[in-house]
Scaffold this motif. Sequence first.
Motif, PDB file in Angstrom:
ATOM      1  N   ARG A  35      -0.491 -28.188 -32.797  1.00 44.75           N
ATOM      2  CA  ARG A  35      -1.234 -27.544 -33.837  1.00 44.75           C
ATOM      3  C   ARG A  35      -1.237 -28.054 -34.809  1.00 44.75           C
ATOM      4  O   ARG A  35      -0.770 -29.316 -35.299  1.00 44.75           O
TER       5      ARG A  35
ATOM      6  N   LYS B  99      -8.788 -30.141 -26.765  1.00 40.84           N
ATOM      7  CA  LYS B  99      -8.952 -27.941 -27.297  1.00 40.84           C
ATOM      8  C   LYS B  99      -8.712 -27.865 -28.443  1.00 40.84           C
ATOM      9  O   LYS B  99      -9.132 -26.662 -29.306  1.00 40.84           O
TER      10      LYS B  99
ATOM     11  N   VAL C  18     -14.461 -24.379 -34.025  1.00 38.40           N
ATOM     12  CA  VAL C  18     -14.379 -22.913 -33.376  1.00 38.40           C
ATOM     13  C   VAL C  18     -13.846 -21.921 -35.186  1.00 38.40           C
ATOM     14  O   VAL C  18     -15.059 -20.826 -35.462  1.00 38.40           O
ATOM     15  N   LYS C  19     -12.951 -22.299 -35.216  1.00 38.75           N
ATOM     16  CA  LYS C  19     -12.126 -21.385 -35.717  1.00 38.75           C
ATOM     17  C   LYS C  19     -12.954 -21.248 -37.781  1.00 38.75           C
ATOM     18  O   LYS C  19     -13.708 -20.358 -37.834  1.00 38.75           O
TER      19      LYS C  19
ATOM     20  N   THR D  48     -10.966 -25.410 -30.549  1.00 41.25           N
ATOM     21  CA  THR D  48     -10.551 -24.464 -31.134  1.00 41.25           C
ATOM     22  C   THR D  48     -10.721 -24.191 -32.582  1.00 41.25           C
ATOM     23  O   THR D  48     -11.195 -23.703 -33.792  1.00 41.25           O
ATOM     24  N   ASN D  49     -10.545 -25.608 -33.858  1.00 36.93           N
ATOM     25  CA  ASN D  49     -10.128 -25.933 -35.151  1.00 36.93           C
ATOM     26  C   ASN D  49     -11.659 -25.534 -35.428  1.00 36.93           C
ATOM     27  O   ASN D  49     -11.979 -24.551 -36.414  1.00 36.93           O
TER      28      ASN D  49
END
Lengths: 307, 310
Positions: B60, B269, B276-277, B273-274
């Motif tokens: 992460r 991925k 998008v977040k 996601t980062n």
Amino acid sequence: MAGLLLSPTEKVFIVHGVQEDYRSDGRSNIDYRPMELETDVVSHASGSARLRLANTDILVGVKTEIDVPSPENPDLGKIEFFVDCSANATPEFEGRGGEQLAIGISNLMQRAYHSSQAFNLKQLCIFESKQCWKLYVDILILECGGNLCDAVSLAVKAALFNTRIPFVKAALMDGGNVDLQLSDDPYDSKLLDVGSAPLQVTLCKIGDKCVVDPSAEEESCSVISVIVGITGNSSCFSEDNSSPDTGGKFTTIDMNGPGSVAPKTLKDAINQGRVAAKLLDKSLGEALLRERQESVKLKKYSYGFLK
Amino acid sequence: MPLDYRRFNGPEDSVSYKRFTKDYLKSYDELYKELLDDNGVRKDGRALSEARSMCMFFARTDMVSQAKGSAYVELRKTKVVCSVFDPREIPHQNEFSQLGQIFCEVKFAPFSCPRRRRPHAPDAEEKALSVALRKALEPTVCRHLFPNYQVDVFIYILEHDGACLSAAINAAGLALADAAVPMYDIVTACSVAIVGDRLFVDPTEAEEHVATISPETNSNHGVITMSMLSELKQISDFTLIGSMDTECVNTAMDILEKECETLVPQIQKILVTNVVKSFEQRQRLEEEANDREQALNIKMEEWRKLLNAG
């Protein structure tokens, strides 16, 4: 490299030459420059060698001392490498300037000599888990003309070949402590088995091709070089040629420089390095054996530094 | 090694109590046998050619709030934290450097290694790892975009259970991307330990330990770590220690190339996601701001009416 300025046109000239397998000093891509090697040059060291490869000048001295073996490997001796970049070589090395380079080279040497298939530390054992020999290999860079790694590895192997370790006469157990008695006679000593010690070959990627033994000018044309350490062939370093061919194994592979290489280029480079190392090892063995014979016949004339 | 006198340096000759346990006295053959069970499965249930990238990989970003970019990578018991800081002028340098520089520092936590305690002062292994990390990262960062500046990359290894260099490179690649440092490609790394004719992909500490011990016979042994820019098909760093023949190096290279590629989608991925977040968060913030503004407007209207009426 210090004080070296090349114009873009000069660089293009070198790159094109390499592409045609014809370098600016007349060599082909797998040729080394002529070398001068002399062993036993420092009187206070157990073994020493001086190597001059074009403008690169290396002096190696081996000092032997007695140490306690590490608890993990009670039956092994120790070997340590120290590199000193003298400010005589280039003004850049003044103060702590050469430190990074020195640490890099000594790390590389340490890793190349890590495996027992490269250098068997068992021969340095005196008394298991009590006492062992420790070899301090001090490498002095006197002049810097490119291709340091190869020159250092050659000089170190020659110095180790030249190293004499005194025989231990008696080892008395005195309340659990070992009491050693060594002979005073400097000729009452054994030689090390260094036939399998690794040689390092730097392959400098210039354009699409790799060259062996780059000069300082060629080094400045390349962004990446591959350094391979290859174990030597023991039969080249002993008088009786009966022992089988060994060696040719990789003990270290490393990349130097800010660039990157394609997988296929790397594979080609390490194969090319292996071929070059084998040839180099053979001629080093011949030269060292010849010099040893000369010194036995007391015919050897010391050249020293002033030639 | 210069001593740090400001710290309390424990007695130098203290040894780990493990030296006196039975485990310590095991011979090479016993250690080697322990790595695999009868079915050829490794201790943690993996097959020989199986990396920890699939189910035992966790990563992460945004671990360290103070840093520009940061990442945390976990390969089962290997745990690595990485933080990347803003470019700053290269300290103590007289000459102008055309390319930006990357400064890397790898540090082991004192309690990270199973065999011995790590000293506070950086030792030779940490320095070698820092150099390897810098070499792996240099080709991937667009260094011409910040001349005369340096980006600091700090790696802290919390727990070491093998493959710490590859974990460090993966974490650093992720953290650099998180810090929005311009890069040519995602950098991924993997290692392999070689014992005889067996190749342990993504080795644990025990496997690495056996691979670095030289066997009595003349068989292959060693550890290889390779980092790649998979999209560009370029190897950015290659480190080999041990002793092995050409064939072994070539097979290991092919395996590592494949493993490096399988890691890329996972890193992608995390990065996607980062994005998008952060996009969602911005939208949410905008909506909240709109709501507040409307509420204020309504109140303004009410006050204005009251004023006009009064």
